[in-house]
Design an enzyme around this catalytic site. Structure first.
Site, short mmCIF file in Angstrom:
data_model
loop_
_atom_site.label_atom_id
_atom_site.label_comp_id
_atom_site.label_asym_id
_atom_site.label_seq_id
_atom_site.Cartn_x
_atom_site.Cartn_y
_atom_site.Cartn_z
N SER A 211 19.59 75.20 -108.50
CA SER A 211 18.29 75.08 -108.24
C SER A 211 17.86 73.75 -108.05
O SER A 211 17.13 73.31 -107.50
CB SER A 211 17.56 75.39 -109.70
OG SER A 211 17.84 74.68 -110.69
N ARG A 215 15.82 73.02 -104.61
CA ARG A 215 14.47 72.43 -104.54
C ARG A 215 14.22 71.22 -103.73
O ARG A 215 13.25 71.20 -102.83
CB ARG A 215 14.25 72.25 -106.22
CG ARG A 215 12.65 71.62 -106.27
CD ARG A 215 12.37 71.40 -107.56
NE ARG A 215 12.36 72.66 -108.78
CZ ARG A 215 13.32 72.69 -109.33
NH1 ARG A 215 14.32 72.07 -109.26
NH2 ARG A 215 13.17 74.02 -110.23
N ASN A 219 12.23 71.75 -99.82
CA ASN A 219 11.02 71.18 -99.44
C ASN A 219 11.30 70.11 -98.36
O ASN A 219 10.24 69.95 -97.51
CB ASN A 219 10.52 70.29 -100.82
CG ASN A 219 9.91 70.97 -101.79
OD1 ASN A 219 8.58 71.34 -101.88
ND2 ASN A 219 10.47 71.44 -102.74
#
Length: 288
Positions: A211, A215, A219
């Site tokens: 994660s 993440r 983005n």
């Protein structure tokens, strides 16, 4: 339907690059071999390694220069800015990590500055390096300049955080204490629960690592892709026609708006990566 990408009408017999080909070109890495799938550890991304190391050196130079120029008197703008960042990181590390922070706080500061620099490479014009290579007679090689838009790069960073988590778990709790926690928490110390405790703890470490990487990558990759889509608007120029002028104006407007908004994304994602690093290392200092 495909869209032609050209500064003018293509010459007879020439192939006008399509929108899909344009985006595909800019999403390729300068790599040792063709990559199979989103993650391929047998392939080396030279562009990601080059910019990661270069920007790490820039971050180190920036922090060293700030430390050497620090004075006890009234700080200048540069020192005041650096002190503000240092105090921000120090306050967060003090609130999260309950223990010796002599290594963790400087680590968090370095991570924040480094990730900000890597994310900020997204503000460079998407065609700058291809155009430069063409002018130098080098062709138009694949070359991406945003290391954090490469899953291999962000996963490598998160793996380092995983190693630090394991290191601090062993350092704070001892090897025996860490192994005991792996098998006896969170459900209890009964032997029938050992396998479930161990499996859940493995999933927790894996989830934190994946994660953390996904993440930041997600983005920054999305931001890079939007810049490419906006660049397609300006690439429709075929002369001083109404359509070309309208699309070019929309290109400048949309690019400017997205660049301003992207500043927040660049800073926010660096802050989140730093905070999660502190949280995970802080959890290593605590027992279940």
């Amino acid at each position: 339907m495909t869209t032609e990408i050209a500064e003018g009408a293509p010459a007879a017999g020439e192939h006008a690059i399509t929108a899909g080909e344009y985006i595909k070109h800019h999403l390729h890495h300068n790599a040792s071999a063709a990559q199979n799938g989103p993650i391929d550890f047998s392939v080396i991304h030279y562009d990601t390694i080059f910019w990661s190391v270069l920007l790490a050196a820039v971050a180190a130079i920036f922090l060293i220069a700030a430390a050497r120029r620090a004075t006890a008197g009234v700080p200048g703008r540069f020192q005041a800015f650096v002190e503000m960042v240092v105090e921000l990181v120090e306050d967060q590390s003090k609130a999260i990590v309950h223990g010796n922070r002599s290594f963790i706080a400087p680590l968090a500061l370095t991570v924040f500055v480094w990730v900000v620099l890597m994310n900020s490479m997204d503000f460079l014009p998407v065609d700058l390096f291809s155009w430069t290579a063409g002018k130098l007679g080098l062709g138009e090689p694949y070359f991406r300049v945003v290391p954090t838009a490469d899953l291999n790069g962000t996963l490598g960073m998160s793996l380092v955080v995983l190693v630090l988590m394991l290191y601090y778990n062993v350092k704070i709790k001892g090897a025996g204490g860490f192994v005991h926690e792996l098998f006896c928490a969170p459900f209890g110390a009964h032997p029938a629960l050992w396998i479930f405790n161990f499996g859940l703890n493995l999933i927790e470490f894996a989830a934190k690592t994946v994660s953390l990487a996904m993440r930041l990558f997600g983005n920054m990759f999305a931001g890079e892709l939007i810049f490419l889509l906006i660049a397609l608007l300006g690439a429709q120029w075929v002369g001083f026609t109404g359509q070309s002028l309208a699309l070019s104006g929309l290109h400048i407007f949309a690019g400017s708006i997205w660049a301003v908004f992207h500043i927040l994304i660049v800073l926010l994602q660096a802050f989140i990566f730093m905070m999660l690093t502190l949280v995970y290392l802080g959890q290593a200092h605590e027992g279940h």
